[in-house]
Design an enzyme around this catalytic site. Sequence first.
Site, PDB file in Angstrom:
ATOM      1  N   LYS A  40      -2.364   9.158  18.915  1.00 16.26           N
ATOM      2  CA  LYS A  40      -2.095   7.910  18.782  1.00 16.26           C
ATOM      3  C   LYS A  40      -2.301   7.114  19.955  1.00 16.26           C
ATOM      4  CE  LYS A  40      -1.577   7.175  14.263  1.00 16.26           C
ATOM      5  NZ  LYS A  40      -2.500   6.405  13.451  1.00 16.26           N
ATOM      6  N   SER A 270       3.198  17.338  10.994  1.00 18.05           N
ATOM      7  CA  SER A 270       2.051  16.999  10.121  1.00 18.05           C
ATOM      8  C   SER A 270       0.784  18.109  10.713  1.00 18.05           C
ATOM      9  CB  SER A 270       1.211  15.553  10.632  1.00 18.05           C
ATOM     10  OG  SER A 270       1.119  15.605  12.050  1.00 18.05           O
TER      11      SER A 270
HETATM   12  C1  LIG Z   1       1.800  12.643  13.413  1.00 20.59           C
HETATM   13  C2  LIG Z   1       0.613  12.055  12.930  1.00 20.59           C
HETATM   14  N1  LIG Z   1       0.451  10.674  13.396  1.00 20.59           N
HETATM   15  C3  LIG Z   1      -0.724  10.098  12.945  1.00 20.59           C
HETATM   16  C4  LIG Z   1      -1.792  10.878  12.578  1.00 20.59           C
HETATM   17  C5  LIG Z   1      -3.403  10.332  12.276  1.00 20.59           C
HETATM   18  O1  LIG Z   1      -3.198   9.364  11.293  1.00 20.59           O
HETATM   19  P1  LIG Z   1      -4.148   8.519  11.113  1.00 20.59           P
HETATM   20  O2  LIG Z   1      -5.312   8.523  12.200  1.00 20.59           O
HETATM   21  O3  LIG Z   1      -4.672   8.417   9.902  1.00 20.59           O
HETATM   22  O4  LIG Z   1      -3.370   7.063  11.410  1.00 20.59           O
HETATM   23  C6  LIG Z   1      -1.882  12.149  12.177  1.00 20.59           C
HETATM   24  C7  LIG Z   1      -2.950  12.671  11.451  1.00 20.59           C
HETATM   25  O5  LIG Z   1      -2.910  13.906  11.245  1.00 20.59           O
HETATM   26  C8  LIG Z   1      -0.458  12.739  12.534  1.00 20.59           C
HETATM   27  O6  LIG Z   1      -0.167  14.084  12.142  1.00 20.59           O
END
Ligand SMILES: Cc1ncc(COP(=O)(O)O)c(C=O)c1O
Length: 451
Positions: A40, A270
Amino acid sequence: MNQILALIGNTPLLEVRRLDTGSCRLFLKLENQNPGGSIKDRVALAMIEAAERGHRISPGGLLVEATAGNTGLGLALVASQKGYRLLIVVPDKMSQEKIFHLKAMGAEVVLTRSDVSKGHPEYYQDLAARLARQQNAFYVNQFANEANPRAHEESTGPELWKQMEHNVDAVVAGVGTGGTLTGLSRYFARVSPQTEMVLADPAGSVLVEFMETGKIASAGSWLVEGIGEDFIPPVCDLSRVKKAYRISDGEAFLTCRELLKKEGIMGGTSTGTLVAAALRYCREQRQAKRVVSFVPDSGNKYLSKVYNDYWMIDQGFIQRERYGDLRDLIARRHKEHAVATVNADETVQAALQRMKLYDVSQLPVLKDDRIVGIVDEEDILLEVYDNPAHFSEPVTEAMESHLVTVPPSAPVAELMGIFNRGLVAIVVDGDEFLGLITRIDFLNWLRRRVQ
Ligand SMILES: Cc1ncc(COP(=O)(O)O)c(C=O)c1O
């Protein structure tokens, strides 16, 4: 580098060597190595820079976002480096650790109710939008912010393409907002349209069913954090997803642990979902394919869950040897050195410190490995109230030595009688101390039975 934000992105790609990938090769992009600890950071930087370019924030201005997750930490890092203030609205079910982390990074945290849903004025996203309007702040809103998928289209995608030497057969990703999946879908549609996008979704999330039937079912619950949804976020485009997997919490957590053991990578929860889906995909292929997935954040944040054997046992994700008697209810077995205890020759002070360290409210007192008493906070308070010097007395002065014990063969119903008297069950086999059974151990055991 002379600026931490320059360390965002350009993360390493590591090939998995010891997991069974069938005829395929599996590569993981280590997004946990971003300076804020997750994938992120890329999105936080991109959203703030897009707002700067659009003149939607001014120097020293206020940013507002609704999240308890990695986006909040990424925003906090970028905001502090660029001199913006950040207010994060967090539902009150979030762990204290996450709140401490956000505050330490310089964010102001507003807690709100977690028992209300979209449309309620106190729902965290509605509240964030309102606070942003009232304070003339920039509402970041990652779920609907186009700079979110664009960050992946412009940075994650090209990096992967180069690292994979322009040869990628499949990309396995999860959906939190959909930013990663949408951005990579767009990028690969341009440079390599035959690359398959694969969705890894926690069981209980609505996305796989939506892809299969076009309908949004009511969502279940899952323990994996950061991915899985109960709606389709505005920035999420699933149209290029060729294959989707529902991964249970149990499979995700066991995969996390296997990834650490075999490859030395300690991913967040995740990561387990993504790698489990990637491995299933790899093993189903007839041809040798080159597959990539992600380690979106680090397992450090989940040490007390997925990397804690007792939590895994409590949740029923790891099975232990079964005895068919009260020993099955003992969460922490003395013979495995798992019970926090105090020795009879230690002090009252030592007992109190150990209780705090292990976050327990009572300790068995042992002498030559036999239980001779039990001491709780109330016993200590009574002992030291009149004379604080008693902190340095032997714990045997404070403990309760009249013990109610049960043998492993006692009926489970006997526990209720013990709990009703405000005690914990002390399980002994003859002279041998086996462990304690508390109310919560009993509840966990009952819950595992219905699972
Ligand atoms: C902990 C975590 N945050 C965020 C994301 C990304 O999510 P997005 O780009 O769909 O917001 C992931 C994706 O695997 C993740 O595992």
